[in-house]
Motif scaffolding. Structure first.
Motif, short mmCIF file in Angstrom:
data_model
loop_
_atom_site.label_atom_id
_atom_site.label_comp_id
_atom_site.label_asym_id
_atom_site.label_seq_id
_atom_site.Cartn_x
_atom_site.Cartn_y
_atom_site.Cartn_z
N ARG A 24 -15.94 85.55 70.63
CA ARG A 24 -16.55 86.30 71.74
C ARG A 24 -15.83 85.99 73.05
O ARG A 24 -15.82 86.81 73.95
N TYR A 26 -12.82 86.14 73.48
CA TYR A 26 -11.74 87.13 73.56
C TYR A 26 -12.30 88.55 73.69
O TYR A 26 -11.57 89.53 73.54
N GLY A 27 -13.61 88.66 73.88
CA GLY A 27 -14.22 89.96 74.04
C GLY A 27 -14.54 90.64 72.72
O GLY A 27 -14.81 91.84 72.69
N VAL A 28 -14.49 89.89 71.61
CA VAL A 28 -14.70 90.48 70.28
C VAL A 28 -16.19 90.39 69.90
O VAL A 28 -16.74 89.30 69.87
N PRO A 29 -16.82 91.55 69.65
CA PRO A 29 -18.25 91.53 69.28
C PRO A 29 -18.51 90.74 68.00
O PRO A 29 -17.61 90.56 67.17
N LEU A 30 -19.76 90.32 67.85
CA LEU A 30 -20.14 89.51 66.71
C LEU A 30 -20.05 90.28 65.38
O LEU A 30 -19.55 89.75 64.40
N ALA A 225 -22.37 89.41 83.07
CA ALA A 225 -22.79 88.13 82.49
C ALA A 225 -22.86 88.23 80.96
O ALA A 225 -22.93 89.33 80.41
N PRO A 226 -22.86 87.09 80.26
CA PRO A 226 -22.90 87.13 78.78
C PRO A 226 -24.19 87.75 78.24
O PRO A 226 -25.26 87.57 78.82
N VAL A 227 -24.06 88.47 77.13
CA VAL A 227 -25.21 89.01 76.40
C VAL A 227 -25.02 88.65 74.93
O VAL A 227 -23.97 88.13 74.54
N THR A 228 -26.03 88.93 74.12
CA THR A 228 -25.98 88.60 72.69
C THR A 228 -26.81 89.63 71.94
O THR A 228 -27.64 90.31 72.58
N PRO A 229 -26.61 89.83 70.64
CA PRO A 229 -27.47 90.79 69.95
C PRO A 229 -28.95 90.45 70.20
O PRO A 229 -29.31 89.28 70.20
N GLN A 248 -20.98 94.92 73.16
CA GLN A 248 -20.07 94.16 74.01
C GLN A 248 -20.61 92.75 74.21
O GLN A 248 -21.81 92.51 74.10
N VAL A 249 -19.73 91.81 74.56
CA VAL A 249 -20.15 90.42 74.71
C VAL A 249 -20.66 90.10 76.12
O VAL A 249 -21.28 89.07 76.34
N THR A 250 -20.37 91.00 77.09
CA THR A 250 -20.87 90.81 78.45
C THR A 250 -21.44 92.13 78.94
O THR A 250 -21.09 93.19 78.42
#
Lengths: 282, 258
Positions: A24, A26-30, A225-229, A248-250
């Motif tokens: 994440r 590197y901007g890569v989704p989970l 800012a950071p987010v998560t599923p 997206q990760v942010t």
């Protein structure tokens, strides 16, 4: 090596595992299974580690020719799965013989169902995961003519594993959440509206669910800012965006709530025009 | 093994001597958010990079991954090994150690600002009351700071766009912005690493791809690094794109010592 030959891909069929952890930054989704409960269950029924790669099948299912014998299981939405025209029971391990054909029909309940085979599906591991997500993997979903390999030398010994998954999982309209980092940004009246509203699902995909209600527009925004599923973002128009596995990760919208993991799985089984309420977890 | 009781942290604040206050907030059952209560600038960026490094050096047995943004870091941890409040304390105490200087790289990215690739250059220049040439000069002059990567795999959040080039995003986003597009949105500028919908104004294109899923690491440009844009001709762009030469080397390295 056993093979699944995708004859018709269905609406959106993809290979998913537990997800692409560690990238994440590197901007890569989970990525990974949208309903982890049923994805893991399908794996357990065939004695796989719960994070093995499964097929995630969405609403309208594929037609698949199977070459090689294996023990399989389907868990999640009831999409009228048949093996050579014989209906398959959900949540029970079953034997597939070489040459048989898997088909899906009308969706009865739920949105996403998971097909697991003993030993899991083979696919290139990119960044610690087999989950399909373009451009990390070459495509997002399977297409007609694609071939997925599995190990057909595993035991196909009769297996009577069977579980039942509670009906309430699919019917509940109440989703539990905890306050997000920006919950305190909301006025008392906005918080009340948020938690009292009946939300209608207006669209959904693997990136997220959009929920609409009669909520007033706002001018709230935050420094990215950071987010998560499971993060619930309040958009300027007053709709909610519940982030899912490919999000997206942010993000720059206020993170007003965070859906608990079990409720993320329950939401993944819902579709457009269905209604939900969001309640704070004690 | 000792069982760890889950703890939900909402706004726990830790104060460190001579430092900004840090607040910790549970984002979910296995992700802790570290939030700085200060504005986005170079000092905060290096404080965030230092904090991430300290977490990876000292807490790798309980922390699975971290991902930063402008004023915060998300810390994904193993809740079977540590509770949120204990992790917050552990992070605070590993920050007490004296800081060592950190080394970063400076990168030069070729950008072709020709109208072939810059569909929004003229309207944007007009809106900003600049000639396209002045806009290009103002955009390729500064040294930008990489704050973090988000939005898309390999999308760099860059700080340092001159105020005169700030411009609101488009009201209706474009359906497809090309891979490599260099664009301006609000107070930010960036490079689309892959085709994507977006509401930014496209002013050029970078022919070099610096994100590679198979690379180790997948993106060599890191938070804290500096990036400069070098204006190139259409011919050079064509040549670089044809060569598919994705080997990018830093033009310089520098140290940050706070």
């Amino acid at each position: 090596m056993g093979q699944l030959i995708i004859q018709k891909p269905g609406l959106f069929t993809s290979i998913q595992d537990a997800g692409r952890y560690g990238y994440r930054r590197y901007g890569v989704p989970l990525s990974g299974m949208m309903d982890t409960y049923h994805g893991r269950l399908a794996n357990m029924l065939v004695n796989n580690p719960t994070d093995s790669a499964v097929l995630e099948i969405t609403q309208s299912g594929p037609t698949i020719q199977v070459i090689g014998a294996t023990v399989a299981a389907i868990s999640g939405a009831d999409l009228s799965a048949c093996l050579d025209d014989q209906p398959i029971s959900l949540n029970s391990a079953f034997l597939i013989k070489s040459g048989q054909k898997l088909r899906f029909g009308a969706p009865r309940y739920g949105v996403r169902t998971y097909l697991a085979v003993r030993g899991g599906f083979r696919a290139d591991v990119i960044m610690n995961s087999r989950s399909m997500f373009a451009p990390i993997t070459s495509k997002n979903m399977l297409q007609a003519g694609d071939i997925i390999e599995f190990d057909d030398t595993r035991s196909t010994e009769a297996h009577h594993a069977s579980v039942s998954s509670p009906e309430s999982f699919f019917t509940t309209a109440e989703l539990l959440a905890t306050p997000g980092p920006e919950f305190d940004m909301l006025t008392t009246s906005m918080r009340n509206q948020l938690l009292k509203a009946v939300w209608t699902i207006s669209s959904h995909n693997r990136m997220g669910y959009q929920l609409n209600a009669e909520l007033s527009a706002n001018h709230l925004s935050i420094t990215t800012a950071p987010v998560t599923p499971g993060t619930v973002q309040l958009t300027p128009s007053g709709s909610l965006l519940v982030l899912a596995r490919d999000a997206q990760v942010t993000g720059g919208y206020p993170r007003v709530l965070q859906l608990c993991e079990e409720c993320q799985n329950q939401l993944a089984q819902k579709t457009s025009n269905q209604q939900v309420k969001i309640t704070l977890q004690n | 093994m000792e069982t760890i009781q889950p703890v939900w942290l909402s706004q726990s604040i830790y104060t460190r001597p001579n430092m900004d206050k840090l607040s910790f907030h549970s984002l979910n059952a296995d992700t802790l958010l570290i939030q700085w209560n200060s504005s986005v600038d170079q000092n905060l960026l290096y404080e965030i990079v230092h904090t991430e490094n300290a977490i990876h050096e000292n807490l790798s047995d309980v922390v699975l991954e971290t991902y930063p943004a402008y004023t915060s870091i998300a810390v994904h941890y193993n809740p079977q090994r540590i509770a949120a409040n204990a992790l917050a304390k552990a992070i605070t105490s590993c920050l007490a150690a004296p800081k060592r200087p950190m080394t970063f790289s400076e990168w030069q990215l070729p950008v072709c600002y020709d109208s072939t690739f810059a569909s929004d250059l003229e309207p944007l220049a007009k809106a900003k009351n600049l000639t396209p040439e002045t806009l290009i000069q103002k955009h390729s002059e500064p040294t930008y700071l990489v704050h973090f990567i988000g939005f898309l795999p390999g999308f760099l959040y860059l700080g340092g766009l001159p105020d005169t080039l700030h411009h609101p995003r488009k009201a209706t986003p474009d359906r497809a912005i090309a891979s490599g597009a260099v664009a301006i949105g609000g107070s930010q500028t960036g490079i689309y690493p892959m085709e994507s919908p977006g509401g930014w104004h496209v002013i050029g294109n970078c022919p070099i791809s610096f994100f590679n899923p198979q690379g180790k690491p997948p993106c060599r440009i890191r938070p804290g690094d500096r990036v400069r844009f070098q204006a190139i001709s259409v011919e050079t762009h064509r040549k670089l794109a044809r060569e598919k030469n994705d080997v990018l080397n830093p033009i310089d390295t520098f140290q940050w010592d706070s």
